[in-house]
Design a protein around this motif. Sequence first.
Motif, PDB file in Angstrom:
ATOM      1  N   VAL A 195      14.172  12.726 -15.381  1.00 21.64           N
ATOM      2  CA  VAL A 195      15.567  12.853 -15.821  1.00 21.64           C
ATOM      3  C   VAL A 195      16.241  14.025 -15.111  1.00 21.64           C
ATOM      4  CG1 VAL A 195      17.051  13.407 -17.782  1.00 21.64           C
ATOM      5  CG2 VAL A 195      15.208  11.748 -18.056  1.00 21.64           C
ATOM      6  N   LEU A 196      15.559  15.154 -15.045  1.00 18.49           N
ATOM      7  CA  LEU A 196      16.132  16.341 -14.405  1.00 18.49           C
ATOM      8  C   LEU A 196      16.382  16.112 -12.925  1.00 18.49           C
ATOM      9  CD1 LEU A 196      14.053  19.169 -16.117  1.00 18.49           C
ATOM     10  CD2 LEU A 196      16.466  18.644 -16.496  1.00 18.49           C
ATOM     11  N   PHE A 197      15.408  15.525 -12.233  1.00 19.99           N
ATOM     12  CA  PHE A 197      15.591  15.309 -10.799  1.00 19.99           C
ATOM     13  C   PHE A 197      16.639  14.235 -10.530  1.00 19.99           C
ATOM     14  CE2 PHE A 197      12.321  18.125  -9.393  1.00 19.99           C
ATOM     15  CZ  PHE A 197      12.541  18.279  -8.031  1.00 19.99           C
ATOM     16  N   LEU A 198      16.754  13.243 -11.414  1.00 23.73           N
ATOM     17  CA  LEU A 198      17.805  12.238 -11.246  1.00 23.73           C
ATOM     18  C   LEU A 198      19.175  12.881 -11.401  1.00 23.73           C
ATOM     19  CD1 LEU A 198      18.514   9.264 -10.830  1.00 23.73           C
ATOM     20  CD2 LEU A 198      18.348   8.954 -13.313  1.00 23.73           C
ATOM     21  N   PHE A 199      19.316  13.747 -12.389  1.00 27.55           N
ATOM     22  CA  PHE A 199      20.578  14.469 -12.590  1.00 27.55           C
ATOM     23  C   PHE A 199      20.906  15.330 -11.366  1.00 27.55           C
ATOM     24  CE2 PHE A 199      22.717  18.415 -13.813  1.00 27.55           C
ATOM     25  CZ  PHE A 199      23.861  17.921 -14.419  1.00 27.55           C
ATOM     26  N   LEU A 200      19.924  16.039 -10.859  1.00 27.42           N
ATOM     27  CA  LEU A 200      20.139  16.892  -9.700  1.00 27.42           C
ATOM     28  C   LEU A 200      20.493  16.072  -8.458  1.00 27.42           C
ATOM     29  CD1 LEU A 200      17.184  19.407 -10.204  1.00 27.42           C
ATOM     30  CD2 LEU A 200      19.612  19.852 -10.600  1.00 27.42           C
ATOM     31  N   ALA A 201      19.856  14.906  -8.309  1.00 26.79           N
ATOM     32  CA  ALA A 201      20.146  14.045  -7.151  1.00 26.79           C
ATOM     33  C   ALA A 201      21.600  13.583  -7.169  1.00 26.79           C
ATOM     34  CB  ALA A 201      19.202  12.843  -7.138  1.00 26.79           C
ATOM     35  N   LEU A 325      12.672  24.178 -13.628  1.00 21.49           N
ATOM     36  CA  LEU A 325      12.042  23.599 -14.813  1.00 21.49           C
ATOM     37  C   LEU A 325      11.365  22.286 -14.457  1.00 21.49           C
ATOM     38  CD1 LEU A 325      11.660  24.010 -17.872  1.00 21.49           C
ATOM     39  CD2 LEU A 325      13.746  22.654 -18.226  1.00 21.49           C
ATOM     40  N   ALA A 326      12.050  21.449 -13.676  1.00 22.35           N
ATOM     41  CA  ALA A 326      11.467  20.176 -13.256  1.00 22.35           C
ATOM     42  C   ALA A 326      10.235  20.396 -12.381  1.00 22.35           C
ATOM     43  CB  ALA A 326      12.508  19.342 -12.501  1.00 22.35           C
ATOM     44  N   VAL A 327      10.322  21.344 -11.450  1.00 22.14           N
ATOM     45  CA  VAL A 327       9.176  21.648 -10.586  1.00 22.14           C
ATOM     46  C   VAL A 327       8.007  22.183 -11.421  1.00 22.14           C
ATOM     47  CG1 VAL A 327       8.357  23.105  -8.694  1.00 22.14           C
ATOM     48  CG2 VAL A 327      10.618  22.054  -8.567  1.00 22.14           C
ATOM     49  N   LEU A 328       8.319  22.993 -12.433  1.00 19.82           N
ATOM     50  CA  LEU A 328       7.270  23.496 -13.324  1.00 19.82           C
ATOM     51  C   LEU A 328       6.559  22.352 -14.032  1.00 19.82           C
ATOM     52  CD1 LEU A 328       5.822  25.849 -14.779  1.00 19.82           C
ATOM     53  CD2 LEU A 328       7.657  25.781 -16.486  1.00 19.82           C
ATOM     54  N   PHE A 329       7.313  21.379 -14.514  1.00 18.13           N
ATOM     55  CA  PHE A 329       6.703  20.238 -15.202  1.00 18.13           C
ATOM     56  C   PHE A 329       5.757  19.484 -14.267  1.00 18.13           C
ATOM     57  CE2 PHE A 329      10.523  19.780 -18.303  1.00 18.13           C
ATOM     58  CZ  PHE A 329      10.035  20.846 -19.032  1.00 18.13           C
ATOM     59  N   ALA A 330       6.183  19.300 -13.019  1.00 19.18           N
ATOM     60  CA  ALA A 330       5.344  18.595 -12.052  1.00 19.18           C
ATOM     61  C   ALA A 330       4.068  19.374 -11.773  1.00 19.18           C
ATOM     62  CB  ALA A 330       6.116  18.355 -10.755  1.00 19.18           C
ATOM     63  N   GLY A 331       4.199  20.668 -11.559  1.00 21.02           N
ATOM     64  CA  GLY A 331       3.026  21.481 -11.264  1.00 21.02           C
ATOM     65  C   GLY A 331       2.102  21.647 -12.447  1.00 21.02           C
ATOM     66  N   ALA A 332       2.673  21.823 -13.647  1.00 23.91           N
ATOM     67  CA  ALA A 332       1.856  22.064 -14.838  1.00 23.91           C
ATOM     68  C   ALA A 332       1.011  20.852 -15.197  1.00 23.91           C
ATOM     69  CB  ALA A 332       2.747  22.452 -16.014  1.00 23.91           C
TER      70      ALA A 332
END
Length: 451
Positions: A195-201, A325-332
């Motif tokens: 959702v976050l990356f779609l919003f950013l895109a 925040l989105a990158v953190l979710f991916a890495g975590a």
Amino acid sequence: MSFKNSTSSKTIVSEDKFNNKWGFVISCIGSSVGMANIWMFPYRIGEFGGAAFLIPYIIFVLLIGFTGVIGEMAFGRAMHSGPLGAFKKAFDMKSPQKKSRIGTVIGLIPVIGSLGIAIGYSVIIGWILKFLADSVTGAIINDEDPAQVFGVLSRDFGSIPWHLLGLILALICTSFGIARGIEKVNRIMMPAFFVLFLFLAVRVAFLDGAAEGYAYLFKPDWSAMTNPQTWVYAMGQAFFSLSVAGSGTVVYGSYLRSDVDIVSSAKYVAFFDTLAALLAGLVIIPAVFAYGMEPNSGPGLLFITIPAVIRSIPFGQVFAILFFLAVLFAGATSLVNLLESPVEALQSRFGWSRRSALILVGAVTAAAGLFVEGSLLSPWMDTISIYVIPLGALLAGITMFWVCGKTFARNAVQLGRRRTLGRWFEPMTRYVFCGVALVVYVLGIFFGGIG
């Protein structure tokens, strides 16, 4: 968490399982979506022919998704164990009258690989946490020079508090077990990531100059298709992006119920992993081109280039918070999967409590992470990803499809599936996948890394 003795070996089998197919699938997606999707994939597309790169990449995603990913899921479920126990059971099954240590020794390789990558990942998670915190305070937008901040973080012992905080948070998530911990964390973080990356895109699409970034990503240079390196790096990108390593997917498979269709699950994992990589590209590359910067791969793209771009974007602080925040979710979610492999090995093979296993794995990861912080991080990650990770995948493929035998492999994958596997299964798994895994291993050494 409760345990029971397996009748086939001394290995202890956990009764903690994923609640259903979707909990398993979304957790596997979480393990796959990581730094390779975010800072390497967009750069590789542009470097090797734009949209032309996507053709071999998708071919290899389909190939590896329907062979290697399926095999590792089924291997873990059939053996009711992560890699250490699964390899031991496989070789004991091959020679039931002669118990050998070879399975245990081989099973250590993917466990070591998983722990090795977790050590480096925990350092990177610390960097992400620092930039997220600075985004929340506004420091990275208003006051700080991103290059200087990253320079301090990436020097020897430069990010100890952030590094340890990220590791502790991942260990806490893992401590709750499979259904109440790993599955719940992924059910929250993975949808939030998309959702976050779609919003950013969508936001990036309105930047002046973004069209040049889209051209970089999707304008095909068909001549690149004749370049062997395009196919080599597409193969490596697909291989590593899908987390085929003989470890994380095997251990998640060991927590999978018998009524779940593994082929269908692998299909969704491959699809959403590729979607995540494309979304990352649609956010990062157009933004970089809109402000006349270079789409260099590696940590500098996330921690220097992107913050510099964000400073120029209206409402940049909001953009920065959502991005990190989105990158953190991916890495975590990836780090949680990497930690689970050695934790499960200590639990199932040696009968340790989950708490004791987490304490030891956490201590080793923290101590080694402090050692590799700074100048040693890149060589450390390269060594593990080039020499250990693909070797674990190759050994898992050989063990599942050759040592266990084609009947065992077919039955393991068929379990929970209504449609009968076609004749493609044996040649594609025994010959094509094992061949691809061998090629990835050899070419990775030759090129110094291809994923």
